[in-house]
Design a protein around this motif. Structure first.
Motif, PDB file in Angstrom:
ATOM      1  N   HIS A 169       0.836  -1.199   0.000  1.00  0.00           N
ATOM      2  CA  HIS A 169       0.000   0.000   0.000  1.00  0.00           C
ATOM      3  C   HIS A 169       0.873   1.252   0.000  1.00  0.00           C
ATOM      4  N   VAL A 170       1.933   1.236   0.788  1.00  0.00           N
ATOM      5  CA  VAL A 170       2.877   2.354   0.813  1.00  0.00           C
ATOM      6  C   VAL A 170       3.461   2.566  -0.582  1.00  0.00           C
ATOM      7  N   GLN A 171       3.810   1.481  -1.247  1.00  0.00           N
ATOM      8  CA  GLN A 171       4.342   1.581  -2.616  1.00  0.00           C
ATOM      9  C   GLN A 171       3.321   2.187  -3.574  1.00  0.00           C
ATOM     10  N   THR A 172       2.048   1.856  -3.384  1.00  0.00           N
ATOM     11  CA  THR A 172       0.999   2.440  -4.210  1.00  0.00           C
ATOM     12  C   THR A 172       0.901   3.943  -3.969  1.00  0.00           C
ATOM     13  N   LEU A 173       0.924   4.351  -2.708  1.00  0.00           N
ATOM     14  CA  LEU A 173       0.822   5.768  -2.377  1.00  0.00           C
ATOM     15  C   LEU A 173       2.020   6.561  -2.895  1.00  0.00           C
ATOM     16  N   LEU A 174       3.199   5.944  -2.885  1.00  0.00           N
ATOM     17  CA  LEU A 174       4.415   6.626  -3.324  1.00  0.00           C
ATOM     18  C   LEU A 174       4.609   6.578  -4.835  1.00  0.00           C
ATOM     19  N   GLY A 175       3.780   5.801  -5.526  1.00  0.00           N
ATOM     20  CA  GLY A 175       3.889   5.688  -6.969  1.00  0.00           C
ATOM     21  C   GLY A 175       4.894   4.646  -7.428  1.00  0.00           C
ATOM     22  N   THR A 176       5.484   3.906  -6.498  1.00  0.00           N
ATOM     23  CA  THR A 176       6.487   2.904  -6.839  1.00  0.00           C
ATOM     24  C   THR A 176       5.896   1.772  -7.668  1.00  0.00           C
ATOM     25  N   SER A 177       4.719   1.328  -7.293  1.00  0.00           N
ATOM     26  CA  SER A 177       4.090   0.200  -7.979  1.00  0.00           C
ATOM     27  C   SER A 177       3.780   0.539  -9.434  1.00  0.00           C
ATOM     28  N   GLU A 178       3.226   1.714  -9.657  1.00  0.00           N
ATOM     29  CA  GLU A 178       2.889   2.121 -11.016  1.00  0.00           C
ATOM     30  C   GLU A 178       4.152   2.274 -11.862  1.00  0.00           C
ATOM     31  N   LYS A 179       5.196   2.833 -11.288  1.00  0.00           N
ATOM     32  CA  LYS A 179       6.459   2.972 -12.013  1.00  0.00           C
ATOM     33  C   LYS A 179       7.019   1.602 -12.401  1.00  0.00           C
ATOM     34  N   MET A 180       6.925   0.631 -11.476  1.00  0.00           N
ATOM     35  CA  MET A 180       7.416  -0.704 -11.774  1.00  0.00           C
ATOM     36  C   MET A 180       6.659  -1.322 -12.937  1.00  0.00           C
ATOM     37  N   ARG A 181       5.348  -1.153 -12.955  1.00  0.00           N
ATOM     38  CA  ARG A 181       4.546  -1.713 -14.051  1.00  0.00           C
ATOM     39  C   ARG A 181       4.946  -1.090 -15.393  1.00  0.00           C
ATOM     40  N   ARG A 182       5.210   0.199 -15.380  1.00  0.00           N
ATOM     41  CA  ARG A 182       5.657   0.854 -16.621  1.00  0.00           C
ATOM     42  C   ARG A 182       7.024   0.329 -17.049  1.00  0.00           C
ATOM     43  N   ASP A 183       7.907   0.151 -16.078  1.00  0.00           N
ATOM     44  CA  ASP A 183       9.256  -0.321 -16.383  1.00  0.00           C
ATOM     45  C   ASP A 183       9.252  -1.765 -16.891  1.00  0.00           C
ATOM     46  N   GLN A 184       8.241  -2.536 -16.509  1.00  0.00           N
ATOM     47  CA  GLN A 184       8.167  -3.924 -16.966  1.00  0.00           C
ATOM     48  C   GLN A 184       7.790  -4.036 -18.438  1.00  0.00           C
ATOM     49  N   GLN A 185       7.150  -3.021 -18.968  1.00  0.00           N
ATOM     50  CA  GLN A 185       6.690  -3.071 -20.354  1.00  0.00           C
ATOM     51  C   GLN A 185       7.875  -3.170 -21.313  1.00  0.00           C
ATOM     52  N   GLY A 186       7.782  -4.124 -22.226  1.00  0.00           N
ATOM     53  CA  GLY A 186       8.830  -4.315 -23.211  1.00  0.00           C
ATOM     54  C   GLY A 186      10.027  -5.100 -22.723  1.00  0.00           C
ATOM     55  N   LYS A 187      10.027  -5.481 -21.442  1.00  0.00           N
ATOM     56  CA  LYS A 187      11.125  -6.258 -20.890  1.00  0.00           C
ATOM     57  C   LYS A 187      10.910  -7.743 -21.152  1.00  0.00           C
ATOM     58  N   SER A 188      12.007  -8.497 -21.148  1.00  0.00           N
ATOM     59  CA  SER A 188      11.897  -9.952 -21.194  1.00  0.00           C
ATOM     60  C   SER A 188      11.247 -10.444 -19.906  1.00  0.00           C
ATOM     61  N   LYS A 189      10.767 -11.681 -19.908  1.00  0.00           N
ATOM     62  CA  LYS A 189      10.122 -12.225 -18.722  1.00  0.00           C
ATOM     63  C   LYS A 189      11.083 -12.224 -17.538  1.00  0.00           C
ATOM     64  N   ALA A 190      12.329 -12.611 -17.773  1.00  0.00           N
ATOM     65  CA  ALA A 190      13.312 -12.649 -16.696  1.00  0.00           C
ATOM     66  C   ALA A 190      13.561 -11.257 -16.126  1.00  0.00           C
ATOM     67  N   ALA A 191      13.671 -10.253 -17.002  1.00  0.00           N
ATOM     68  CA  ALA A 191      13.905  -8.881 -16.548  1.00  0.00           C
ATOM     69  C   ALA A 191      12.694  -8.336 -15.810  1.00  0.00           C
ATOM     70  N   ALA A 192      11.491  -8.636 -16.313  1.00  0.00           N
ATOM     71  CA  ALA A 192      10.267  -8.200 -15.636  1.00  0.00           C
ATOM     72  C   ALA A 192      10.143  -8.859 -14.271  1.00  0.00           C
ATOM     73  N   ASN A 193      10.534 -10.120 -14.174  1.00  0.00           N
ATOM     74  CA  ASN A 193      10.497 -10.826 -12.893  1.00  0.00           C
ATOM     75  C   ASN A 193      11.411 -10.167 -11.866  1.00  0.00           C
ATOM     76  N   LYS A 194      12.577  -9.692 -12.309  1.00  0.00           N
ATOM     77  CA  LYS A 194      13.498  -9.042 -11.393  1.00  0.00           C
ATOM     78  C   LYS A 194      12.881  -7.776 -10.792  1.00  0.00           C
ATOM     79  N   LEU A 195      12.119  -7.055 -11.598  1.00  0.00           N
ATOM     80  CA  LEU A 195      11.440  -5.870 -11.075  1.00  0.00           C
ATOM     81  C   LEU A 195      10.376  -6.253 -10.061  1.00  0.00           C
ATOM     82  N   SER A 196       9.677  -7.356 -10.320  1.00  0.00           N
ATOM     83  CA  SER A 196       8.692  -7.856  -9.372  1.00  0.00           C
ATOM     84  C   SER A 196       9.357  -8.261  -8.064  1.00  0.00           C
ATOM     85  N   VAL A 197      10.513  -8.913  -8.160  1.00  0.00           N
ATOM     86  CA  VAL A 197      11.269  -9.297  -6.963  1.00  0.00           C
ATOM     87  C   VAL A 197      11.645  -8.054  -6.163  1.00  0.00           C
ATOM     88  N   ALA A 198      12.111  -7.014  -6.856  1.00  0.00           N
ATOM     89  CA  ALA A 198      12.495  -5.782  -6.166  1.00  0.00           C
ATOM     90  C   ALA A 198      11.312  -5.178  -5.423  1.00  0.00           C
TER      91      ALA A 198
END
Length: 282
Positions: A169-198
């Motif tokens: 929830h804190v990540q949602t309020l700070l905009g971190t979650s939305e930024k991560m979703r944008r950063d995942q776009q166009g990434k390989s599955k492995a690279a997108a997974n790393k962002l999810s892990v972070a």
């Protein structure tokens, strides 16, 4: 955790005794698979595999309106205190940084639940839905955490999971979650997974930050209980247990070692600026 007689949050929706809830009879291997895919689901809870849900939904269903036992009532009160602690601590942290903390709701349910992120069953594990900014929990999950995943259990294991989901929830309020979703776009599955892990490890870090500021209410074994829960749900521990091999590129939540490390770092520092998981997980 010292919780009796302390302030309870008004932001808990207790649906455990609501008539008309549906519980899948048995659940079986499909329910276990969904649990493993979504345990501590965070932002990924809304991505529950549709085919698996359809298969699970085809199993017999039963209506339930079971009354709450004294133990159920006590656990509900405990959850309300933990949520109140999160409200107080995150409200103070946000204020210190010139921001306003918007308090989320926490929904207790049995069997299945409808959310702004779609329908979910108990097999999904606890999760946060950014669509309605609510945390959803079936407390039966924590028995599974002990019996199937080997965690120590204890009330602070529950407190840790709540704090982890509030971290989302804190990540949602700070905009971190939305930024991560944008950063995942166009990434390989492995690279997108790393962002999810972070993202997930940062939520563990935030859980540690909450524990840092709540030390006066902790018992001697509480941190060990939290670390045991974090260890039990690491991607490597789950993969090794369920499939006999570990595939790091498929991690979405982090290894046991990573999850414990970031919780301990949050607990030690108490500084939200130290939650640099996105810089360190590459």
């Amino acid at each position: 955790m010292k919780w009796q007689g302390r302030r309870q949050s008004d932001n808990v929706e207790d649906r455990r005794g609501v008539s008309g809830g549906k519980i899948a009879v048995g659940g079986g291997i499909i329910g276990i698979i969904i649990l493993l895919l979504n345990v501590f689901g965070g932002e990924n809870a809304q991505l529950i595999t549709p085919i698996l849900e359809q298969m699970q939904g085809s199993q017999p269903q039963t209506e339930t309106a079971a009354p709450l036992s004294k133990e159920d009532e006590e656990m509900g009160n405990f959850v309300r205190v933990v949520l109140a602690d999160n409200e107080d601590i995150w409200g103070k942290i946000f204020a210190e940084h010139g921001m306003t903390y918007k308090q989320p709701k926490l929904v207790l349910f049995r069997g299945s639940v409808q959310t702004a992120c779609g329908g979910a069953s108990s097999a999904s594990g606890p999760f946060y839905c950014p669509g309605d900014q609510k945390v959803y929990m079936d407390l039966g999950f924590f028995e599974e955490l002990k019996t199937k995943f080997g965690a120590k259990g204890g009330d602070f294991a529950i407190a840790y999971v709540i704090a982890h989901e509030i971290g989302h929830h804190v990540q949602t309020l700070l905009g971190t979650s939305e930024k991560m979703r944008r950063d995942q776009q166009g990434k390989s599955k492995a690279a997108a997974n790393k962002l999810s892990v972070a993202l997930e490890l940062q939520a563990d870090f935030y859980a540690g930050v909450w524990a840092h500021y709540n030390q006066e209410n902790l018992d001697a074994d509480d941190i060990d209980e939290a670390l045991s829960a974090a260890n039990a749900v690491g991607d490597d521990a789950i993969q090794s247990k369920m499939q006999g091999q570990v595939v790091p590129d498929s991690f979405t939540h982090g290894s046991s070692e990573q999850r414990m490390y970031w919780f301990k770092k949050g607990y030690k520092t108490g500084d939200i600026k130290e939650g640099t998981t996105f810089e360190e997980i590459r």
